[in-house]
Scaffold this motif. Structure first.
Motif, PDB file in Angstrom:
ATOM      1  N   ARG A  82       0.771  -1.057  -0.094  1.00  0.00           N
ATOM      2  CA  ARG A  82       0.139  -0.037   0.137  1.00  0.00           C
ATOM      3  C   ARG A  82       0.842   1.351  -0.002  1.00  0.00           C
ATOM      4  O   ARG A  82       0.557   2.363  -0.723  1.00  0.00           O
ATOM      5  CB  ARG A  82      -0.914   0.013   1.268  1.00  0.00           C
ATOM      6  CG  ARG A  82      -2.206   1.231   1.175  1.00  0.00           C
ATOM      7  CD  ARG A  82      -3.025   1.127   2.314  1.00  0.00           C
ATOM      8  NE  ARG A  82      -3.327  -0.287   2.636  1.00  0.00           N
ATOM      9  CZ  ARG A  82      -3.738  -0.753   3.925  1.00  0.00           C
ATOM     10  NH1 ARG A  82      -3.015  -0.129   4.916  1.00  0.00           N
ATOM     11  NH2 ARG A  82      -3.926  -1.844   4.077  1.00  0.00           N
TER      12      ARG A  82
ATOM     13  N   ASP B 244       4.255  11.154  -8.747  1.00  0.00           N
ATOM     14  CA  ASP B 244       3.430  11.805  -9.729  1.00  0.00           C
ATOM     15  C   ASP B 244       3.527  13.230  -9.529  1.00  0.00           C
ATOM     16  O   ASP B 244       3.565  14.281 -10.482  1.00  0.00           O
ATOM     17  CB  ASP B 244       1.992  11.429  -9.774  1.00  0.00           C
ATOM     18  CG  ASP B 244       1.986   9.836 -10.367  1.00  0.00           C
ATOM     19  OD1 ASP B 244       2.868   9.521 -10.989  1.00  0.00           O
ATOM     20  OD2 ASP B 244       0.931   9.293 -10.087  1.00  0.00           O
ATOM     21  N   THR B 245       3.432  13.805  -8.258  1.00  0.00           N
ATOM     22  CA  THR B 245       3.400  15.142  -8.062  1.00  0.00           C
ATOM     23  C   THR B 245       4.703  15.741  -8.571  1.00  0.00           C
ATOM     24  O   THR B 245       4.642  16.777  -8.969  1.00  0.00           O
ATOM     25  CB  THR B 245       3.167  15.245  -6.503  1.00  0.00           C
ATOM     26  OG1 THR B 245       2.267  14.680  -5.924  1.00  0.00           O
ATOM     27  CG2 THR B 245       3.061  16.760  -6.166  1.00  0.00           C
TER      28      THR B 245
ATOM     29  N   ARG C  91       3.912   1.543  -1.182  1.00  0.00           N
ATOM     30  CA  ARG C  91       4.640   1.720  -2.405  1.00  0.00           C
ATOM     31  C   ARG C  91       3.650   2.303  -3.518  1.00  0.00           C
ATOM     32  O   ARG C  91       4.140   3.180  -4.076  1.00  0.00           O
ATOM     33  CB  ARG C  91       5.041   0.083  -3.015  1.00  0.00           C
ATOM     34  CG  ARG C  91       6.319  -0.297  -2.217  1.00  0.00           C
ATOM     35  CD  ARG C  91       6.607  -1.636  -2.690  1.00  0.00           C
ATOM     36  NE  ARG C  91       7.811  -2.056  -2.126  1.00  0.00           N
ATOM     37  CZ  ARG C  91       8.065  -3.545  -1.866  1.00  0.00           C
ATOM     38  NH1 ARG C  91       7.199  -4.231  -2.177  1.00  0.00           N
ATOM     39  NH2 ARG C  91       8.990  -3.765  -0.961  1.00  0.00           N
ATOM     40  N   ALA C  92       2.533   1.956  -3.216  1.00  0.00           N
ATOM     41  CA  ALA C  92       1.409   2.273  -4.400  1.00  0.00           C
ATOM     42  C   ALA C  92       1.222   3.881  -4.073  1.00  0.00           C
ATOM     43  O   ALA C  92       1.424   4.889  -5.054  1.00  0.00           O
ATOM     44  CB  ALA C  92       0.100   1.555  -4.376  1.00  0.00           C
ATOM     45  N   ASP C  93       1.087   4.438  -2.902  1.00  0.00           N
ATOM     46  CA  ASP C  93       0.928   5.666  -2.270  1.00  0.00           C
ATOM     47  C   ASP C  93       2.169   6.499  -2.739  1.00  0.00           C
ATOM     48  O   ASP C  93       2.045   7.597  -2.892  1.00  0.00           O
ATOM     49  CB  ASP C  93       0.602   5.665  -0.824  1.00  0.00           C
ATOM     50  CG  ASP C  93      -0.827   5.200  -0.409  1.00  0.00           C
ATOM     51  OD1 ASP C  93      -1.485   5.106  -1.244  1.00  0.00           O
ATOM     52  OD2 ASP C  93      -0.816   4.996   0.892  1.00  0.00           O
TER      53      ASP C  93
ATOM     54  N   PHE D 198       4.166   6.196  -5.234  1.00  0.00           N
ATOM     55  CA  PHE D 198       4.162   6.505  -6.762  1.00  0.00           C
ATOM     56  C   PHE D 198       3.245   7.533  -7.035  1.00  0.00           C
ATOM     57  O   PHE D 198       3.520   8.509  -7.623  1.00  0.00           O
ATOM     58  CB  PHE D 198       4.236   5.676  -7.573  1.00  0.00           C
ATOM     59  CG  PHE D 198       5.368   4.660  -7.449  1.00  0.00           C
ATOM     60  CD1 PHE D 198       6.459   5.109  -8.589  1.00  0.00           C
ATOM     61  CD2 PHE D 198       5.549   3.479  -7.018  1.00  0.00           C
ATOM     62  CE1 PHE D 198       7.728   4.273  -8.364  1.00  0.00           C
ATOM     63  CE2 PHE D 198       6.629   2.769  -6.968  1.00  0.00           C
ATOM     64  CZ  PHE D 198       7.864   3.241  -7.775  1.00  0.00           C
ATOM     65  N   THR D 199       1.996   7.527  -6.562  1.00  0.00           N
ATOM     66  CA  THR D 199       0.869   8.361  -6.684  1.00  0.00           C
ATOM     67  C   THR D 199       0.986   9.536  -5.991  1.00  0.00           C
ATOM     68  O   THR D 199       0.779  10.626  -6.623  1.00  0.00           O
ATOM     69  CB  THR D 199      -0.431   7.680  -6.367  1.00  0.00           C
ATOM     70  OG1 THR D 199      -0.547   7.465  -5.114  1.00  0.00           O
ATOM     71  CG2 THR D 199      -0.680   6.474  -7.417  1.00  0.00           C
ATOM     72  N   GLU D 200       1.226   9.677  -4.776  1.00  0.00           N
ATOM     73  CA  GLU D 200       1.513  10.897  -4.076  1.00  0.00           C
ATOM     74  C   GLU D 200       2.713  11.810  -4.182  1.00  0.00           C
ATOM     75  O   GLU D 200       2.531  12.922  -3.941  1.00  0.00           O
ATOM     76  CB  GLU D 200       1.078  10.598  -2.374  1.00  0.00           C
ATOM     77  CG  GLU D 200      -0.214   9.906  -2.178  1.00  0.00           C
ATOM     78  CD  GLU D 200      -0.204   9.733  -0.720  1.00  0.00           C
ATOM     79  OE1 GLU D 200       0.671   9.768  -0.089  1.00  0.00           O
ATOM     80  OE2 GLU D 200      -1.458   8.912  -0.452  1.00  0.00           O
ATOM     81  N   ARG D 201       3.819  10.927  -4.491  1.00  0.00           N
ATOM     82  CA  ARG D 201       5.223  11.643  -4.465  1.00  0.00           C
ATOM     83  C   ARG D 201       5.900  11.914  -5.789  1.00  0.00           C
ATOM     84  O   ARG D 201       6.120  12.874  -6.238  1.00  0.00           O
ATOM     85  CB  ARG D 201       6.028  11.100  -3.432  1.00  0.00           C
ATOM     86  CG  ARG D 201       5.630  11.019  -1.871  1.00  0.00           C
ATOM     87  CD  ARG D 201       6.746  10.662  -0.820  1.00  0.00           C
ATOM     88  NE  ARG D 201       6.182  10.642   0.334  1.00  0.00           N
ATOM     89  CZ  ARG D 201       6.936  10.334   1.488  1.00  0.00           C
ATOM     90  NH1 ARG D 201       8.193   9.682   1.131  1.00  0.00           N
ATOM     91  NH2 ARG D 201       6.234  10.281   2.406  1.00  0.00           N
TER      92      ARG D 201
END
Length: 119
Positions: free
Chosen positions: A82, A93-94, A84-86, A88-91
């Protein structure tokens, strides 16, 4: 102990998640009871119970009636996946969106990450 704008029950849940992630709490380990937690940290027992209920819902802890709360088998792996997924999406991608806005190329980002990984 508990600081910041985030509700205390979320801070407790995060503290326990970190302990599972870093191996301080292993599968099958018993966690403090809500009463022990409340007494130790001088908080309302309902606050601790809310944190534990959240972790049970997430599958990080399980309850054995009359015995207490324990760390679930596979909890560490579940939390890592969870996070790891966060990550990539939260850090990432931003950061990539910010890089594009600043005119930083994909090659520049890859070079920087590669160089940083070698340090």
């Amino acid at each position: 102990m508990f600081e910041g704008p985030e509700p205390i029950y979320l801070q407790i849940a995060e503290q326990l998640r970190r302990q599972v992630l870093d191996g301080t709490l292993a599968p099958g380990d018993q966690v403090m009871s809500t009463t022990q937690y409340a007494t130790t940290y001088r908080i309302n027992p309902a606050t601790a119970a809310k944190a534990f209920a959240l972790l049970v819902d997430e599958g990080v802890l399980y309850k054995q009636r009359g015995l207490g709360m324990y760390v679930s088998e596979g909890a560490r792996e579940q939390l890592r996946e969870r996070r790891r997924a966060d990550f990539f999406t939260e850090r990432i991608d931003t950061a990539l969106a910010e890089a594009r806005a600043l005119g930083i190329t994909e090659d520049d980002v890859v070079r920087y990450i590669t160089k940083g990984a070698r340090r």
